[in-house]
Design an enzyme around this catalytic site. Structure first.
Site, PDB file in Angstrom:
ATOM      1  CB  ILE A  21      -1.205   3.037 -11.301  1.00 12.35           C
ATOM      2  CG1 ILE A  21      -0.215   2.069 -11.963  1.00 12.35           C
ATOM      3  CG2 ILE A  21      -1.535   4.217 -12.210  1.00 12.35           C
ATOM      4  CD1 ILE A  21       1.097   2.669 -12.369  1.00 12.35           C
ATOM      5  N   PRO A  22      -1.474   5.278  -8.396  1.00  9.77           N
ATOM      6  CG  PRO A  22      -0.388   7.109  -7.437  1.00  9.77           C
ATOM      7  CD  PRO A  22      -0.220   6.018  -8.457  1.00  9.77           C
ATOM      8  CB  CYS A  23      -6.511   5.806  -9.836  1.00 12.58           C
ATOM      9  SG  CYS A  23      -6.906   4.152  -9.290  1.00 12.58           S
ATOM     10  CG  HIS A  24      -5.346   5.872  -3.673  1.00 10.20           C
ATOM     11  ND1 HIS A  24      -4.399   5.090  -4.314  1.00 10.20           N
ATOM     12  CD2 HIS A  24      -4.697   6.497  -2.669  1.00 10.20           C
ATOM     13  CE1 HIS A  24      -3.231   5.247  -3.717  1.00 10.20           C
ATOM     14  NE2 HIS A  24      -3.383   6.103  -2.712  1.00 10.20           N
ATOM     15  NE  ARG A  25      -0.781   8.634  -3.550  1.00  4.94           N
ATOM     16  CZ  ARG A  25       0.420   8.147  -3.823  1.00  4.94           C
ATOM     17  NH1 ARG A  25       1.107   8.567  -4.865  1.00  4.94           N
ATOM     18  NH2 ARG A  25       0.944   7.224  -3.027  1.00  4.94           N
TER      19      ARG A  25
END
Length: 155
Positions: A122-126
Site C-alpha cells: 500500500i504505497p504511502c511512500h508515493r
C-alpha cells in the site's frame, strides 16, 4: 486467528511481515526485539518475500497476495486510492484528499497514511508534499527516499 511473522532484509532495511489467518496484515520496519507471535516461514510469508525480492530488483511493480486491513471507512478509501498511484509516480497529500472525495482533508489523509500497516504494498511512500518535498513517513524519510529512488530507477 493465528498470527505468524517473518523477517525480510533489503540492504539496511529489515521488515517484519505479519500474517493474520490467510492474509497479510502488516509489513513494517523491524524495530528492536522479536514481534509477538511465531516467527515462521508460512507459504504466504514465502510468497511475500519472493514478491518483495522482485520489487526491490525492479521486476515487480504491484503485488498479488491477500491483504487484511483494519481501519475506518475513510482510511479504507485512502488506502484504496494509494494502491492506484502508479509505480514510480508521486502525488501530493492534497491531490490524494481530492481523489478520496474530501479535498480539504489533507491532514486526515496524512493520518490515514500513517496508520497504513502494509508499507510498500500500500504505497504511502508515493505521497509527497505539495511542492514535491519528502514529508512524513512512518518508516522515516531515508526509507521513503530509498523506495522512491528505487522505483524511479526501474520505471
Amino acid at each position: 486467528m493465528n498470527k505468524y511473522y517473518g523477517l525480510y532484509n533489503f540492504k539496511e532495511l529489515q521488515l517484519i511481515i505479519e500474517q493474520d489467518g490467510d492474509a497479510v496484515s502488516g509489513i513494517y520496519i523491524h524495530k528492536e526485539g522479536n514481534p509477538d507471535g511465531k516467527l515462521e516461514e508460512t507459504e504466504l510469508i514465502k510468497t511475500v518475500k519472493t514478491q518483495l525480492d522482485e520489487y526491490f530488483t525492479g521486476k515487480r511493480h504491484s503485488f498479488d497476495f491477500p491483504l487484511v486491513m483494519t481501519g475506518t471507512e475513510f482510511q479504507g478509501r485512502v488506502w484504496a486510492e494509494l494502491k492506484k498511484i502508479p509505480y514510480g509516480k508521486t502525488i501530493s497529500y492534497s491531490e490524494l484528499a481530492e481523489r478520496c472525495g474530501s479535498p480539504k482533508a489533507s491532514r486526515a489523509v496524512g493520518q490515514a497514511n500513517n496508520r497504513n500497516k502494509i508499507m510498500i504494498v500500500i504505497p504511502c511512500h508515493r505521497v509527497v508534499g505539495k511542492d514535491g518535498s519528502l514529508t512524513g513517513y512512518a518508516g522515516g524519510l531515508s526509507v521513503k527516499k530509498l523506495l522512491l529512488e528505487l522505483e524511479k530507477k526501474y520505471s
